[in-house]
Write a protein that holds these residues in place. Structure first.
Motif, PDB file in Angstrom:
ATOM      1  N   PRO A 270       0.865  -1.195  -0.166  1.00 45.15           N
ATOM      2  CA  PRO A 270      -0.034   0.159  -0.044  1.00 45.15           C
ATOM      3  C   PRO A 270       0.789   1.217  -0.095  1.00 45.15           C
ATOM      4  O   PRO A 270       2.038   1.216   0.432  1.00 45.15           O
TER       5      PRO A 270
ATOM      6  N   TRP B 186      -2.480   4.232  -3.655  1.00 44.47           N
ATOM      7  CA  TRP B 186      -3.229   2.858  -3.491  1.00 44.47           C
ATOM      8  C   TRP B 186      -4.715   3.173  -2.594  1.00 44.47           C
ATOM      9  O   TRP B 186      -5.690   2.917  -2.751  1.00 44.47           O
ATOM     10  N   LYS B 187      -4.240   4.004  -1.468  1.00 42.92           N
ATOM     11  CA  LYS B 187      -5.347   4.523  -0.498  1.00 42.92           C
ATOM     12  C   LYS B 187      -6.598   5.320  -1.310  1.00 42.92           C
ATOM     13  O   LYS B 187      -7.636   5.209  -0.963  1.00 42.92           O
ATOM     14  N   LYS B 188      -6.012   6.322  -2.167  1.00 43.52           N
ATOM     15  CA  LYS B 188      -7.004   7.339  -2.611  1.00 43.52           C
ATOM     16  C   LYS B 188      -7.675   6.490  -3.523  1.00 43.52           C
ATOM     17  O   LYS B 188      -8.944   6.531  -3.827  1.00 43.52           O
TER      18      LYS B 188
ATOM     19  N   ASN C  63      -8.431   3.022  -3.194  1.00 41.77           N
ATOM     20  CA  ASN C  63      -9.205   2.188  -2.566  1.00 41.77           C
ATOM     21  C   ASN C  63     -10.192   2.677  -1.628  1.00 41.77           C
ATOM     22  O   ASN C  63     -11.313   2.089  -0.877  1.00 41.77           O
ATOM     23  N   PHE C  64     -10.157   3.731  -1.117  1.00 42.62           N
ATOM     24  CA  PHE C  64     -10.629   4.518   0.102  1.00 42.62           C
ATOM     25  C   PHE C  64     -11.143   5.829  -0.357  1.00 42.62           C
ATOM     26  O   PHE C  64     -11.275   6.593   0.445  1.00 42.62           O
TER      27      PHE C  64
ATOM     28  N   TRP D  61      -3.283   9.722   2.925  1.00 38.98           N
ATOM     29  CA  TRP D  61      -2.396   8.777   3.766  1.00 38.98           C
ATOM     30  C   TRP D  61      -2.272   9.485   5.195  1.00 38.98           C
ATOM     31  O   TRP D  61      -1.753  10.790   4.991  1.00 38.98           O
TER      32      TRP D  61
ATOM     33  N   ASP E  84      -1.505   4.908   8.796  1.00 31.44           N
ATOM     34  CA  ASP E  84      -1.420   4.028   7.952  1.00 31.44           C
ATOM     35  C   ASP E  84       0.071   3.346   7.627  1.00 31.44           C
ATOM     36  O   ASP E  84       0.246   2.089   7.537  1.00 31.44           O
TER      37      ASP E  84
ATOM     38  N   THR F  61       1.264  -0.498   8.243  1.00 36.97           N
ATOM     39  CA  THR F  61       2.064  -1.156   7.175  1.00 36.97           C
ATOM     40  C   THR F  61       3.243  -1.504   7.643  1.00 36.97           C
ATOM     41  O   THR F  61       3.763  -2.470   7.186  1.00 36.97           O
TER      42      THR F  61
ATOM     43  N   TYR G  75      -2.691  -3.586   7.492  1.00 36.88           N
ATOM     44  CA  TYR G  75      -3.300  -2.676   6.691  1.00 36.88           C
ATOM     45  C   TYR G  75      -3.760  -3.511   5.449  1.00 36.88           C
ATOM     46  O   TYR G  75      -4.236  -4.329   5.230  1.00 36.88           O
ATOM     47  N   GLY G  76      -2.829  -2.837   4.357  1.00 36.71           N
ATOM     48  CA  GLY G  76      -3.319  -3.363   2.926  1.00 36.71           C
ATOM     49  C   GLY G  76      -2.373  -4.193   2.145  1.00 36.71           C
ATOM     50  O   GLY G  76      -2.425  -4.601   1.170  1.00 36.71           O
TER      51      GLY G  76
END
Length: 508
Positions: A393, A397-399, A401-402, A407, A411, A415, A420-421
């Motif tokens: 992640p 990636w966070k933007k 998927n969420f 970030w 997070d 990680t 987390y991811g």
């Protein structure tokens, strides 16, 4: 009375007795044979009509004969020859699959139901099901003609190496008489047998490994598990067991539909090769790789100690009066890098990766950089063993998927301990740990015995050997005094790293 005779218009005399005949005076006439009846000549128009019909039929038959003999003669000749000459596929012998010691895992036996091709047989143990896979046989239609003339490898090595295992079918021509009896046979193209595979796998070790995983899963009420064993110098995989599995013979035979349907309906995914294609949250097993990044970026002196009292806290970004707590799995006290690896201190890695107070951190960008150095977050270049890509992640990636969320430092903390991811495959982790054991030399993974013969090119992770020695020392302490002391009684010099993650599924 005198009767006057008349002549016809053409001069021929016609007498009354020739016209009027009393049928009663001729009792012997056979009326069924038209005796006693006056014959009338056929009209000329009828003769012309009849002649026209015969002429038309003659023209049609002549045209058709020309079409058959002239224009289409060659085609019908070929069809006639094909009716007399029959082409038959000679199925190639499929290559066998054996372990490194010659123990057969897949082989051929005569088909008692069809002499055309051999049946495929497998070691029935579920320990080899994901590794070997199964095949689908050539198929006939209702008239007995093959509409597929090849074995179709399904899953495992049968699928991946299908082309080389299959070989090439041959062709035979048979000449028959009008009664269909074979007069002569000739092979036009001889079949080429498939290539047999000798695996790097040790079947006895594979079987034992599967049994151990199975027992652990049953005892812990888990749905499944996996493990692998690798020769770090040659890159040969010696065992790769995935539980649960299945009997490949049932799938290839295809007749026990009840068992097959039950397998597909199960929720513990018996067809998933967890070792190569299973994606898992790795937990603290990522810490040795991140420690190498910390050393390379000189984030902290490896001898410097960080105290773990059981957690660290940060002000909540939405309410500064509220503290967000990031817990350790226990209070580990003062720990340097080697001890932090051995006891798996979360607080130590929170701080050296995400930063805390006056301790700088590696940061999420560098975290991703060093993880990718060891093959995480990408498909391995290892043929059959390449597996899934996995996830490391990052803010993008966070933007994605969420719903565009930014970030945050938390997070990075999650990680840093492999949660987390983060998702990795077991084969990625095994390759990464082997690279640490080799002090930076990445093994060329292979499932074939002597698969790397002649291949002297080995990739290297661009880090000093001294960094690897520190990390390896911490992994050795994991067994001697840390979280894996249960392995110290084996009598072997073992180093390792434990990991657990806060998610998973148990069997209900």
């Amino acid at each position: 009375m005198k009767r006057t005779r008349r002549k016809s218009q053409r001069g021929k005399e016609i007498f009354p007795e020739e016209i009027f005949i009393d049928s009663s005076n001729l009792p012997n006439f056979d009326q069924n044979q038209f005796e006693g009846r006056i014959e009338k000549p056929i009209p000329k128009a009828s003769l012309i009509f009849l002649a026209s019909i015969f002429l038309l039929l003659g023209v049609v038959y002549t045209a058709r004969a020309w079409a058959l003999q002239g224009e289409q003669g060659a085609d019908f000749l070929a069809k006639s020859e094909n009716n007399r000459l029959h082409h038959t596929t000679i199925f190639a012998e499929r290559g066998a699959i054996s372990d490194r010691n010659g123990q057969l895992l897949a082989w051929n036996v005569p088909n008692t139901e069809s002499a055309d091709f051999a049946e495929r047989r497998y070691n029935p143990s579920a320990a080899f099901s994901h590794l070997v896979g199964y095949v689908k046989y050539p198929s006939k239609d209702s008239k007995g003609f093959y509409y597929t003339e090849d074995y179709e490898g399904k899953d495992g090595l049968e699928g991946f190496f299908n082309d080389s295992l299959s070989g090439s079918n041959g062709l035979k021509i048979s000449e028959t008489d009008a009664l269909g009896k074979v007069q002569s046979e000739n092979i036009i193209t001889p079949p080429q047998p498939g290539t047999s595979l000798t695996l790097s796998i040790d079947a006895d070790i594979q079987q034992k490994l599967y049994e151990v995983i199975q027992q652990i899963a049953i005892d812990a009420n888990y749905q499944g598990g996996t493990a692998g064993l690798l020769d770090i110098k040659t890159g040969e995989v010696l065992a790769m067991a995935s539980y649960p599995g299945y009997n490949p013979n049932i799938l290839t035979d295809g007749r026990d539909t009840k068992t097959i349907n039950t397998l597909f309906a199960r929720n513990d995914t018996p067809f998933l090769d967890r070792f190569v294609n299973g994606l898992y949250t790795p937990g603290s097993t990522v810490k040795p790789f991140l420690a190498l990044g910390v050393l390379d970026q000189k984030i902290i002196d490896p001898k410097k100690q960080i105290e773990s009292t059981g957690s660290i806290s940060l002000p909540n970004i939405f309410d500064s009066s509220v503290q967000t707590v990031f817990a350790d799995w226990r209070a580990n006290g003062w720990t340097d890098m080697e001890r932090a690896i051995a006891v798996s201190s979360d607080v130590y890695f929170y701080e050296v990766i995400g930063g805390y107070k006056d301790q700088p951190g590696l940061g999420i960008t560098n975290l991703e950089k060093y993880m990718r150095m060891f093959g995480f977050g990408d498909v391995l270049s290892a043929g059959y063993l390449s597996g899934k890509k996995g996830v490391i992640p990052n803010p993008d990636w966070k933007k994605e998927n969420f719903e565009g969320e930014d970030w945050r430092i938390g997070d990075t903390y999650h990680t840093a301990i492999g949660q987390y991811g983060v998702q990795v495959t077991p084969i990625q982790m095994l390759s990464g740990i082997a690279t640490i054991a080799n002090e930076g030399t990445i093994p060329n993974l292979t499932i074939l015995r002597d698969g790397n013969q002649g291949n002297n090119v080995f990739n290297k992770v661009p880090l000093p050997a001294s960094y690897f020695k520190i990390v390896k020392s911490g992994m050795r302490k994991t067994v001697t005094e840390g979280t894996a002391t249960s392995m110290s009684s084996t009598g072997l010099q073992i180093a390792g790293k434990t990991g657990s993650a806060g998610l998973g599924t148990v069997r209900k």
